[in-house]
Design a protein around this motif. Structure first.
Motif, PDB file in Angstrom:
ATOM      1  N   MET A 137      17.245   1.273   6.473  1.00  0.00           N
ATOM      2  CA  MET A 137      16.535   2.518   6.239  1.00  0.00           C
ATOM      3  C   MET A 137      15.188   2.258   5.586  1.00  0.00           C
ATOM      4  SD  MET A 137      17.682   5.792   3.937  1.00  0.00           S
ATOM      5  CE  MET A 137      16.503   7.107   3.619  1.00  0.00           C
ATOM      6  N   ARG A 138      15.179   1.327   4.616  1.00  0.00           N
ATOM      7  CA  ARG A 138      13.915   1.042   3.951  1.00  0.00           C
ATOM      8  C   ARG A 138      12.875   0.514   4.932  1.00  0.00           C
ATOM      9  NH1 ARG A 138      15.710  -2.621  -1.012  1.00  0.00           N
ATOM     10  NH2 ARG A 138      17.028  -3.477   0.637  1.00  0.00           N
ATOM     11  N   LEU A 154      11.636   3.416   7.209  1.00  0.00           N
ATOM     12  CA  LEU A 154      10.725   4.330   6.527  1.00  0.00           C
ATOM     13  C   LEU A 154       9.379   3.669   6.262  1.00  0.00           C
ATOM     14  CD1 LEU A 154      10.301   7.061   5.282  1.00  0.00           C
ATOM     15  CD2 LEU A 154      11.339   6.237   3.163  1.00  0.00           C
ATOM     16  N   GLY A 195       5.282   3.188   1.554  1.00  0.00           N
ATOM     17  CA  GLY A 195       6.506   3.541   2.271  1.00  0.00           C
ATOM     18  C   GLY A 195       7.689   2.703   1.830  1.00  0.00           C
ATOM     19  N   ALA A 230      10.916   4.151   0.116  1.00  0.00           N
ATOM     20  CA  ALA A 230      12.206   3.867   0.747  1.00  0.00           C
ATOM     21  C   ALA A 230      13.139   3.145  -0.212  1.00  0.00           C
ATOM     22  CB  ALA A 230      11.984   3.031   2.007  1.00  0.00           C
ATOM     23  N   THR A 231      12.578   2.247  -1.041  1.00  0.00           N
ATOM     24  CA  THR A 231      13.419   1.530  -2.001  1.00  0.00           C
ATOM     25  C   THR A 231      13.996   2.482  -3.037  1.00  0.00           C
ATOM     26  OG1 THR A 231      12.118  -0.491  -1.701  1.00  0.00           O
ATOM     27  CG2 THR A 231      13.452  -0.334  -3.691  1.00  0.00           C
ATOM     28  N   GLY A 248      16.368   4.717  -1.199  1.00  0.00           N
ATOM     29  CA  GLY A 248      17.536   3.951  -0.768  1.00  0.00           C
ATOM     30  C   GLY A 248      18.457   3.620  -1.929  1.00  0.00           C
TER      31      GLY A 248
END
Length: 470
Positions: free
Chosen positions: A1-2, A5, A160, A164-165, A168
């Motif tokens: 996911m990271r 994104l 981003g 994301a991190t 996430g």
């Protein structure tokens, strides 16, 4: 996911930078060209004025290298025109006009046809200048835009990745909490932060956990109450069965009564293990080999019919001292051994390898559902492993949790099922070489590292060891 994104933000940043770069390039190029055209047109007018005053102002008269497109434009219409010629090595900007001089006076006695006067030939006046400085300036601007676009894309990627991190980690924290709840830790909760969708998801997980905890607590309380109410009449039933006259029917009644009593006791034990603070372990230093022999003796005495005439194989690879509760460890091992005898296949092996106690059978192995989700009360194993209540392995998990031990189940490639009980070491024991509990090998048990057969003893289980359940 990271990664997705971060790539999405980088792609959006690159697209925005490209659009802005194209717009800036086009606008700058058009502005440069318009400014150069106006300046060159003004220079053309000044050069023509100097030409008419017979002053050399740098005007070109009928230049042979005038672009054809510019020549056609000024010949068809009486206008001044400019043209950017990019055909050569360097771009050149032209400005030109077509001048028609005044008619020359006729000679004496000579008249023109039609009574008019004759005109002189048209003259093309033009000026030109190199457009290379503007082109180089535009190239420098393009390089600047490319650099700015790359920097913006890189910063967008980092931003981003950072977003994301952070997101996430919050989602992963909610997932870990949900997994802990699924594994039985009903006190686990998520700490919602902010008011975004992730915070709402965390609040939903907490609400689900609260509802699940209330429902499970109600079910456990009802089960414990029922078992407690059944305890007295079942004890009376067992006592009454002992008073029946000897015979095969009496033995069947006594066996079923004892089975019912063990079931009630197991349910009560599970209820106590589920209630925090009720069960407390009494730790002391002891040897793992002694714990293993104690459990083998208890299991062999309690389940003679399950062994089918086969003894349990005990192997001591390496002995170790641990700090634990011997009664509870014996309870755990007795349940594992009885479960292997009832649902697995003989021979059943108990191996002592330091702080690891390993029980193995040669049956069909654990079902995939049990390996994935762990033991669940009142849900027995696969049909090919026999019938049961599912309380034995639940008690094992609860007792291991009190002891700080770990239980691992697996199906080896060679067949059967293996359960490992890993106990905490006894590094804090005051007497490293001391051992508690029976440590002398009983008859038939080989020395460390050499397997032997353990016959069924004539006496019952050691004091404090409850009857095992599958």
């Amino acid at each position: 996911m990271r990664g997705k994104l971060a790539l999405s933000v980088a792609a959006v940043g690159a697209l925005v930078a490209a659009v802005i770069g194209v717009l800036v390039h086009d606008q700058t190029s058009a502005t440069q060209l318009d400014t150069a055209r106006r300046d060159l047109d003004a220079g053309l007018l000044a050069a023509v004025a100097d030409y008419e005053r017979m002053i050399d102002g740098g005007v070109l008269v009928n230049p042979p290298d005038l672009p054809d497109a510019l020549r056609d434009a000024i010949e068809t219409q009486p206008v001044r025109a400019t043209f950017l010629d990019r055909a050569g090595e360097d771009p050149v900007l032209w400005a030109a006009l077509r001048e028609r001089p005044a008619a020359a006076p006729p000679a004496d006695g000579v008249t023109t046809s039609g009574g008019g006067s004759a005109e002189g030939p048209a003259t093309v006046l033009a000026v030109r200048q190199s457009y290379l400085p503007q082109t180089e300036a535009l190239g420098a601007l393009n390089r600047t835009l490319w650099g700015a676009g790359l920097i913006a894309t890189g910063l967008g990627s980092l931003l981003g990745l950072l977003l994301a991190t952070v997101g996430g980690r919050r989602i992963a924290g909610s997932a870990r909490t949900a997994q802990r709840i699924a594994q039985g830790d009903l006190a686990a909760r998520v700490r919602p932060r902010g008011r975004d969708e992730i915070a709402r998801m965390a609040a939903a997980v907490n609400t689900m956990a609260d509802a699940l905890q209330v429902r499970l607590e109600a079910e456990r309380r009802i089960t414990a109450d029922i078992a407690h109410e059944l305890r007295t009449p079942v004890a009376g039933l067992v006592t009454a069965a002992e008073l029946l006259p000897p015979g095969r029917p009496t033995e069947l009644v006594r066996d079923r009564a004892r089975t019912l009593r063990r079931l009630v006791e197991d349910v009560l034990e599970v209820a106590r293990l589920d209630t925090a603070g009720v069960e407390q372990a009494e730790f002391e230093c002891c040897r793992t080999s002694g714990l293993a022999r104690q459990a083998v003796a208890a299991c062999a005495d309690q389940l003679p019919e399950a062994a089918g005439g086969e003894a349990i194989t005990l192997t001591v690879v390496a002995d170790a001292e641990v700090r634990t509760d011997p009664r509870r460890v014996a309870r755990v091992l007795a349940n594992l051994l009885s479960n292997a005898l009832r649902h697995g296949g003989v021979p059943v092996e108990l191996e002592v390898d330091g702080t690891v106690l390993r029980v193995r059978d040669h049956g069909p192995g654990f079902p995939a559902e049990l390996l994935a989700q762990g033991p669940q009360r009142f849900r027995t194993a696969a049909r090919e492993r026999g019938r049961g209540t599912g309380l034995g392995l639940t008690i094992v998990a609860g007792q291991a949790r009190l002891l700080g031990a770990r239980v691992h189940r697996a199906n080896p490639a060679t067949g059967g099922a293996v359960t490992e009980l890993r106990l905490p070491d006894g590094s804090d024991c005051a007497r490293p070489n001391a051992a508690s509990g029976p440590d002398a090998p009983p008859g038939g048990v080989a020395a460390a590292g050499r397997p032997g057969r353990v016959p069924r003893p004539a006496t019952g289980p050691p004091p404090g060891v409850a009857p095992p359940r599958p």
